[in-house]
Scaffold this motif. Structure first.
Motif, PDB file in Angstrom:
ATOM      1  N   TYR A  48       0.874  -1.149  -0.081  1.00  0.00           N
ATOM      2  CA  TYR A  48       0.084  -0.162   0.065  1.00  0.00           C
ATOM      3  C   TYR A  48       1.043   1.179  -0.043  1.00  0.00           C
ATOM      4  CZ  TYR A  48       0.739  -1.521   4.969  1.00  0.00           C
ATOM      5  OH  TYR A  48       1.218  -1.914   6.053  1.00  0.00           O
ATOM      6  N   SER A  49       1.499   1.628  -1.281  1.00  0.00           N
ATOM      7  CA  SER A  49       2.543   2.512  -1.295  1.00  0.00           C
ATOM      8  C   SER A  49       2.158   3.886  -1.028  1.00  0.00           C
ATOM      9  CB  SER A  49       3.078   2.544  -2.651  1.00  0.00           C
ATOM     10  OG  SER A  49       2.215   2.790  -3.770  1.00  0.00           O
ATOM     11  N   GLU A  50       0.659   4.106  -1.202  1.00  0.00           N
ATOM     12  CA  GLU A  50       0.377   5.599  -1.256  1.00  0.00           C
ATOM     13  C   GLU A  50       0.390   6.082   0.121  1.00  0.00           C
ATOM     14  OE1 GLU A  50      -0.618   7.519  -3.538  1.00  0.00           O
ATOM     15  OE2 GLU A  50      -0.115   6.163  -5.269  1.00  0.00           O
ATOM     16  N   ARG A  51       0.226   4.974   1.109  1.00  0.00           N
ATOM     17  CA  ARG A  51       0.002   5.556   2.468  1.00  0.00           C
ATOM     18  C   ARG A  51       1.537   5.280   3.122  1.00  0.00           C
ATOM     19  NH1 ARG A  51      -4.207   1.768   5.077  1.00  0.00           N
ATOM     20  NH2 ARG A  51      -3.371   0.525   3.738  1.00  0.00           N
ATOM     21  N   THR A  52       2.457   4.960   2.641  1.00  0.00           N
ATOM     22  CA  THR A  52       3.731   4.816   3.090  1.00  0.00           C
ATOM     23  C   THR A  52       4.684   5.844   3.001  1.00  0.00           C
ATOM     24  OG1 THR A  52       3.538   2.306   2.644  1.00  0.00           O
ATOM     25  CG2 THR A  52       5.511   3.145   3.250  1.00  0.00           C
ATOM     26  N   LYS A  53       4.952   6.418   4.262  1.00  0.00           N
ATOM     27  CA  LYS A  53       5.915   7.499   4.406  1.00  0.00           C
ATOM     28  C   LYS A  53       6.736   7.083   5.957  1.00  0.00           C
ATOM     29  CE  LYS A  53       2.985  10.584   7.039  1.00  0.00           C
ATOM     30  NZ  LYS A  53       2.312  11.736   7.382  1.00  0.00           N
ATOM     31  N   GLY A  54       7.922   7.569   5.848  1.00  0.00           N
ATOM     32  CA  GLY A  54       8.688   7.342   6.870  1.00  0.00           C
ATOM     33  C   GLY A  54      10.408   7.778   6.487  1.00  0.00           C
ATOM     34  N   LEU A  55      10.982   7.330   7.456  1.00  0.00           N
ATOM     35  CA  LEU A  55      12.493   7.433   7.549  1.00  0.00           C
ATOM     36  C   LEU A  55      13.133   6.188   7.185  1.00  0.00           C
ATOM     37  CD1 LEU A  55      12.276   9.341  11.038  1.00  0.00           C
ATOM     38  CD2 LEU A  55      11.865  10.257   8.710  1.00  0.00           C
ATOM     39  N   LEU A  56      14.353   6.411   6.298  1.00  0.00           N
ATOM     40  CA  LEU A  56      15.264   5.333   5.790  1.00  0.00           C
ATOM     41  C   LEU A  56      16.660   5.669   6.705  1.00  0.00           C
ATOM     42  CD1 LEU A  56      15.163   2.692   4.099  1.00  0.00           C
ATOM     43  CD2 LEU A  56      16.396   4.262   2.438  1.00  0.00           C
ATOM     44  N   LYS A 152      -0.233   4.850  16.795  1.00  0.00           N
ATOM     45  CA  LYS A 152       1.169   4.877  17.080  1.00  0.00           C
ATOM     46  C   LYS A 152       1.715   6.027  16.057  1.00  0.00           C
ATOM     47  CE  LYS A 152       1.871   0.546  15.882  1.00  0.00           C
ATOM     48  NZ  LYS A 152       2.424  -0.533  15.505  1.00  0.00           N
ATOM     49  N   ARG A 153       2.749   6.477  16.377  1.00  0.00           N
ATOM     50  CA  ARG A 153       3.622   7.333  15.544  1.00  0.00           C
ATOM     51  C   ARG A 153       4.662   6.802  14.747  1.00  0.00           C
ATOM     52  NH1 ARG A 153       5.122  12.133  19.974  1.00  0.00           N
ATOM     53  NH2 ARG A 153       5.824  10.588  20.915  1.00  0.00           N
ATOM     54  N   PHE A 154       5.149   5.586  15.104  1.00  0.00           N
ATOM     55  CA  PHE A 154       6.411   5.194  14.214  1.00  0.00           C
ATOM     56  C   PHE A 154       6.189   3.675  14.348  1.00  0.00           C
ATOM     57  CE2 PHE A 154       8.063   8.939  16.385  1.00  0.00           C
ATOM     58  CZ  PHE A 154       8.083   9.710  15.476  1.00  0.00           C
ATOM     59  N   GLU A 155       6.584   2.964  13.326  1.00  0.00           N
ATOM     60  CA  GLU A 155       6.385   1.548  13.169  1.00  0.00           C
ATOM     61  C   GLU A 155       7.764   0.968  12.322  1.00  0.00           C
ATOM     62  OE1 GLU A 155       2.948  -1.473  12.184  1.00  0.00           O
ATOM     63  OE2 GLU A 155       3.550  -0.028  10.623  1.00  0.00           O
ATOM     64  N   VAL A 156       8.252   0.086  12.833  1.00  0.00           N
ATOM     65  CA  VAL A 156       9.635  -0.431  12.084  1.00  0.00           C
ATOM     66  C   VAL A 156       9.270  -1.419  11.358  1.00  0.00           C
ATOM     67  CG1 VAL A 156      11.844  -1.566  12.748  1.00  0.00           C
ATOM     68  CG2 VAL A 156      10.756  -0.076  14.415  1.00  0.00           C
ATOM     69  N   VAL A 157      10.032  -1.394  10.093  1.00  0.00           N
ATOM     70  CA  VAL A 157       9.740  -2.179   8.880  1.00  0.00           C
ATOM     71  C   VAL A 157      11.099  -2.729   8.458  1.00  0.00           C
ATOM     72  CG1 VAL A 157       8.792  -2.575   6.578  1.00  0.00           C
ATOM     73  CG2 VAL A 157       7.798  -0.777   8.363  1.00  0.00           C
ATOM     74  N   ARG A 168       8.399   3.338   9.386  1.00  0.00           N
ATOM     75  CA  ARG A 168       7.297   4.041   8.820  1.00  0.00           C
ATOM     76  C   ARG A 168       6.754   5.157   9.937  1.00  0.00           C
ATOM     77  NH1 ARG A 168       4.314   0.019   7.924  1.00  0.00           N
ATOM     78  NH2 ARG A 168       4.406  -0.362   5.788  1.00  0.00           N
ATOM     79  N   ILE A 169       6.136   6.215   9.313  1.00  0.00           N
ATOM     80  CA  ILE A 169       5.429   7.154  10.152  1.00  0.00           C
ATOM     81  C   ILE A 169       4.134   7.028   9.913  1.00  0.00           C
ATOM     82  CG2 ILE A 169       5.210   9.582  10.359  1.00  0.00           C
ATOM     83  CD1 ILE A 169       7.876  10.199   9.479  1.00  0.00           C
TER      84      ILE A 169
END
Length: 313
Positions: A48-56, A152-157, A168-169
């Motif tokens: 679900y790429s449209e909703r995936t934002k975050g930090l690398l 949640k604010r953050f989630e590890v992928v 993931r944010i």
């Protein structure tokens, strides 16, 4: 004296020749250990790429679990400062950093209830019973309703690569580019000693969108990012003429995308409206390809913040 027969020497050589060589064995990438073993799967980055934002986040190889722990602690501290309204209610932090501490917290709560504090707990239970008696109607509705799950604010992928972690944010109000820029600017301009330290974490790159790790998908998710960054309809967000920009491309464990072709295709989306500068760009488009996923992000002050490397800021 001892003598060796030809048969003995040949048999020993055969044993050596048939012995497995550790260098020839493919090394499997180990998942995050400890309390982070249950992180989201790598495929969730492009399901679900449209909703995936975050930090690398990049770190030392083999120290991914420590990287996750110290990075999440930093993110929570700064998110409380920059986005106080996103702070979860209650005494607990996010799920990812309380997995190990939950058992200790339960033990502490049991110890507090013993000894001198037992009377306080007893009086608290009596007052709660009185409140329940006074609010019979409200409790009946609450028991029938489902409990509200806090966001949640953050989630590890799992990134699928050694030395790389994706966070993931989950909160809609946290913008990755803005959050990371505020983070580095806070560290860069701070005149007092900081109350945190990153030991194994190096770079933290904002990610606007993710997709499957192929060129066509990467071009598709780059179009809205380029439009928002370079051709915004909002006069306040529109870049001035002559703004210098560049593309930063990295690929890990992926052979689907060719570097030169990818840079050429993404650069054509911007066109000649802005000047390309590799030495001191004001805006940098980040293109990251890792295993079966790809990501695009936008950063400012790339040179000023040492290419977004915490160890060098």
């Amino acid at each position: 004296t001892t003598t060796t027969t030809p048969s003995d020497s040949s048999s020993s050589s055969k044993k050596r020749s048939h012995s497995p060589n550790s260098a020839d064995k493919p090394k499997k990438s180990r998942p995050l250990g400890g309390k982070f073993r249950n992180c989201k799967k790598h495929t969730s980055l492009f399901n679900y790429s449209e909703r995936t934002k975050g930090l690398l986040v990049s770190c030392e190889q083999g120290r991914e679990a420590q990287c996750v722990q110290e990075t999440l602690e930093l993110l929570h501290k700064l998110a409380d400062q920059f986005y106080p309204h996103t702070k979860p209610t209650g005494n607990e932090n996010e799920q990812e950093i309380t997995a190990e501490n939950s058992e200790n917290n339960e033990k502490d709560e049991v110890n507090v209830g013993e000894g001198s504090n037992a009377n306080n707990n007893h009086s608290h239970s009596e007052s709660s019973e009185k409140n329940n008696d006074n609010n019979d109607n409200t409790t009946s509705t609450d028991t029938n309703s489902t409990p509200v799950k806090k966001q949640k604010r953050f989630e590890v992928v799992d990134s699928g690569c050694k030395g790389l972690v994706f966070v993931r944010i989950c909160h809609a109000d946290i913008n990755p580019s803005e959050f990371v820029w505020n983070m580095f600017n806070f560290v860069y301009t701070s005149t007092t000693p900081l109350n945190f330290r990153l030991r194994v974490t190096s770079r933290i790159i904002p990610v606007e969108r993710t997709c499957v790790g192929n060129l066509s998908s990467l071009i598709e998710i780059s179009k809205p990012v380029v439009k928002k960054t370079f051709f915004s309809e909002n006069p306040e967000e529109k870049l001035p003429e002559g703004t210098k920009w560049a593309i930063e491309y990295r690929s890990r464990n992926n052979l689907e995308i060719e570097r030169e072709e990818c840079i050429k295709e993404i650069a054509s989306l911007v066109g000649d409206s802005y000047k390309v500068s590799l030495n001191d760009p004001e805006i940098v488009l980040i293109l990251e390809v890792f295993k079966s996923a790809a990501a695009v992000g936008v950063v400012r002050d790339w040179t000023k913040f040492s290419r977004y490397n915490f160890k060098q800021v």
